[in-house]
Design an enzyme around this catalytic site. Structure first.
Site, PDB file in Angstrom:
ATOM      1  NE  ARG A 284      -3.763  -2.409   0.682  1.00 39.32           N
ATOM      2  CZ  ARG A 284      -4.659  -2.851   1.587  1.00 39.32           C
ATOM      3  NH1 ARG A 284      -4.998  -2.082   2.601  1.00 39.32           N
ATOM      4  NH2 ARG A 284      -5.223  -4.037   1.446  1.00 39.32           N
ATOM      5  CD  GLU A 286      -3.594   3.378   2.542  1.00 38.95           C
ATOM      6  OE1 GLU A 286      -4.618   3.930   2.945  1.00 38.95           O
ATOM      7  OE2 GLU A 286      -3.247   2.229   2.873  1.00 38.95           O
ATOM      8  CG  HIS A 293      -2.296   2.943   8.192  1.00 40.33           C
ATOM      9  ND1 HIS A 293      -2.940   3.689   9.146  1.00 40.33           N
ATOM     10  CD2 HIS A 293      -3.254   2.459   7.360  1.00 40.33           C
ATOM     11  CE1 HIS A 293      -4.249   3.660   8.902  1.00 40.33           C
ATOM     12  NE2 HIS A 293      -4.468   2.926   7.825  1.00 40.33           N
ATOM     13  CD  GLU A 445     -10.095  -2.920   9.357  1.00 42.61           C
ATOM     14  OE1 GLU A 445      -9.808  -1.778   8.989  1.00 42.61           O
ATOM     15  OE2 GLU A 445      -9.637  -3.944   8.806  1.00 42.61           O
ATOM     16  CB  SER A 448     -11.923  -5.542   5.688  1.00 40.92           C
ATOM     17  OG  SER A 448     -12.825  -4.479   5.711  1.00 40.92           O
TER      18      SER A 448
END
Lengths: 522, 522
Positions: A284, A286, A293, A445, A448
């Site tokens: 990722r 990001e 993260h 979390e 998912s």
């Protein structure tokens, strides 16, 4: 826990043989302050000189000179197969008392007592042992040998042969936190010197726990007829759309790194593989500089045919995670205690049958909580019934659920359509919601998942509604045109599971060599 | 193997319910010839129209209309949890005879016999079953239901409820090669339509075998105190030097994809993890268009401390692979037979204790063979005593070793220094050779391994001798400066193990979604 004495008789090979090493694990080496560094360097050079000086006479007039010394170069080049057997330091227990053993470890601490006596603490993985050297002709140990031992650099790799004796009282110096007490090192510095940092007891425990989570994940799914697969990380399009993708050239062709195995695990289902899982890296790009993260993490992914209802997927998750939690609690006590000593945490609370709440119920709990606050400003968060929960709201919900239901682990399902990817199956009774869920540990979390759309028509419709250029994902949509069973699945971040099970405060603690927007080395 | 009849009594839900699907697995669909394609399309459209036409009256005047039909949309959106239980087609055996079962599968073949009778072959993973429909009021089956079944597209996903009856003679149509007989499809076409191609029995078996190899690899190493780790695939330098590296930008910084976990698994050893393994993708930007090279493959890597000799690593490989081979032979009979039917092969021959030959012995065997040839041109290969063996020479050596020692699996050790990476430990008695080895199956290399240099001085010296700019690998060299134990390890290509165990002719057959210089999709 156990201590060993120098060998009572000379033996084949060196009784205490050390390879040349050049550094130690103390704060000074790891600190950034140049001043300290220089002082240390000088000290080291002095120590090395001292050692050389000491060794020369030792070899000349020491009758026990063959019992210690540096390992000859050819011996570390696979010259010998002696048939000698090494004992693991962790295996030294009451039953070993009185036995002569050969061990290999790193010198964690060296304590000269007198010219005739010294202590050397050896470490192997999570275990340490104190070696006692006392110069005596009976033991074939000379004062030169004691000098040699005390002049060793910390973190030298040393072979020691000795007789195990149990201490009358437990030795504090050989409990695992001994090293930790000496140092307070910032996270960046730790990560910069990861090969040394990994030697700390907590880090030895964390990645053993991580390995166990993965093992149990595989073992459980294999027992439920899942097949482990591997799907490509180099792909031609972005796997889930969006900008957070690493791009590169593949033999002159534009390519990118898979953000998830989503499409491929679904293709395996379409390919007749009923139930599949994959453990592999997920990329990722990001720019998320948070505690949770990473730009590269280990994804635990699963996908399965469903017969009637996506709760079949939730049931797999329920059984899977309860078995993981139980396994860790029952079989990794030593590792958990070790982590707890450096990073104290409350054991995870979970139910035998995992709690499932609808997203609407979750929203209602948050609203009631906010309404009951005397000062609504305290809430600090706006709850949007059809929007996504932000990190803060998730944390709050986690606390409320724990208060009401007594669990740190629960499933929140039936998320609004607007906050889920286009390939998520809408609910049969209300298309504003979806057959989807997130799973939380301690209010964060970790999973998912959802039922996926498996008809090309609905997939095309949903993609269009989400503003996606359907021509860019035609291969994906086409793969459902040749007979596709209803199916669903989920993705888990391995590092997050370990972080949240142990209530660690940063995901960089559970990634051996973490990658974040700032960090690409080591 | 077993056949099932239509249900004797109406049941809740549809007795034979099919979702809309639009294609089949026949040669025509997969062939590139547009003409055939068009013909097929027309046929399909006609069939669909026919189906619609048939269904309308069916629903009107059929007393058993509720026993079949398309599944309503909401039913595939997780509307119902009926509690019904599905039986796996593979579980239908003698003991199931006479029982009423509910199964789900893909329609592999549909054979109308008359207006009142039809056969439908359903497939689930590697198993098929023949369903017999006979219109009769007793069985609550109408002629309309028979028509509905015969109008289904191939590869439709269908639920069938019926009573199991055993055929008097084995049904040829339900042996697994049924589908294979129909089609001869080129490899590229197969790979282009991989989601369909994976449904063939051989492919169902190949990736189940692959999963078993990985499981056994992990299980064996875990039992020997190895810890499973994950190391980054995004790295700042090339992991082993050389040009065959995928480059990309990481947050504006030059980065590349790891060509192996070499440095990182060694750092884990330096970090006190004694024995580690990793299963993960390995990236090679090589322009190698061969039957045995991929640009992305699954690496099975291991690294371990050695006490005295790198044969300790060879011993691990010996135990590991013998246990993998035994496991496949004993526990994957069905899969191996299935592969054998499509791609016949001789079972692998291996010894209980793996044969080890020195590189020099191998060279000598090849030389003797060449010298004994009447026509030396036949040899077709030049043997360089201090050079590397080319693929052809390796193949020849494999055959010679099999003739002499009766094994397809052996270790060749003590390779010349000139053909191994700079970090390979030289031999103590002759620095022109190294403490290294390759492992072969059927004359092809599957493993490369060695003792590594663990002293910064020797590492620097060897890098310099190999023309490597030491400043570019200083972080690597530095990680051995803080106390490093002697260690060695090896890397295996998962796809190669499966390919060579099954004597398949192309590595693309053992990669679910292969990546080669030409292929980036699907």
């Amino acid at each position: 826990m156990s201590s060993s004495e120098p060998p009572p008789a000379p033996s084949a090979g060196a009784a205490a043989a050390a390879e040349e090493v050049a550094a130690d694990l103390s704060a000074a080496t790891l600190s950034k302050k140049q001043q300290k560094k220089d002082a240390r360097k000088a000290e080291k050079a002095e120590k090395a000189a001292q050692r050389q000086q000491q060794q020369q006479p030792a070899e000349a007039d020491d009758p026990f000179a063959s019992n210690y010394g540096d390992v000859p170069v050819e011996e570390i080049q696979s010259k010998t197969i002696s048939g000698r057997s090494w004992t693991k330091i962790g295996d030294l227990d009451d039953s070993a008392a009185g036995r002569s053993v050969l061990i290999r470890g790193a010198t964690q601490a060296i304590r000269p007592v007198s010219k005739k006596m010294a202590f050397v603490v050896l470490r192997q993985s999570m275990s340490t042992v104190q070696c006692v050297l006392v110069a005596s002709a009976d033991a074939c140990v000379s004062t030169q040998m004691v000098r040699f031992a005390t002049a060793l650099s910390k973190e030298s790799i040393v072979d020691v042969e000795g007789v195990v004796s149990l201490p009358k009282e437990p030795l504090k110096a050989t409990t695992q936190q001994a090293g930790e007490k000496l140092v307070r090192v910032g996270q960046d510095t730790r990560l910069n010197y990861r090969a040394i940092d990994l030697r700390t007891p907590a880090n030895q425990a964390i990645f053993r726990i991580q390995c166990q989570v993965e093992n149990k994940f595989r073992e459980f799914l294999l027992s439920k007829d899942f097949v482990g697969i591997h799907t490509p990380k180099l792909i031609s399009g972005s796997s889930e759309g969006g900008a957070a993708v690493f791009k590169l050239l593949y033999n002159g062709q534009p390519a990118c790194l898979a953000q998830s195995p989503q499409l491929y695990k679904q293709m395996a289902i379409c390919g007749g593989y009923e139930r599949v899982f994959e453990v592999g890296p997920v990329f990722r790009a990001e720019n998320s500089n948070t505690h949770r993260h990473l730009c590269e993490f280990v994804g635990l992914d699963a996908e399965m045919e469903i017969k009637e209802h996506y709760f079949e997927v939730c049931d797999v998750i329920d059984g899977l995670f309860v078995s993981i939690f139980k396994h860790l609690t029952e079989n990794c006590k030593k590792e958990l205690e070790t982590i707890n000593r450096q990073y104290p945490f409350e054991p995870l609370k979970y139910l035998e049958k995992t709690l499932k709440l609808t997203y609407e119920e979750g929203i209602q709990m948050l609203k009631t909580y906010i309404d009951n606050l005397s000062n609504r400003q305290e809430a600090g968060t706006e709850i949007e019934p059809m929007g996504d929960l932000n990190t803060e709201a998730e944390k709050k919900l986690g606390r409320l659920v724990k208060e009401k239901y007594g669990t740190d682990f629960f499933i929140l399902y039936r998320y609004p359509l607007a906050v889920r990817p286009f390939y998520t199956m809408p609910c049969y009774d209300n298309p504003a919601y979806t057959n989807s869920f997130d799973v939380f540990i301690r209010g964060e979390e970790i999973i998912s998942g959802a039922q996926r759309i498996h008809t090309p028509e609905l997939l095309t419709k949903r993609a269009t509604e989400c503003g996606i250029d359907v021509s860019t994902i035609s291969a994906y949509i086409d793969s459902f045109s040749y007979g596709a069973p209803p199916h669903g699945g989920f993705g888990v971040g391995l590092e997050r599971v370990v972080m949240l099970f142990c209530a660690l405060n940063n995901i960089r603690k559970t990634s051996m060599f973490p990658r974040d927007p700032q960090r690409l080395v080591p």
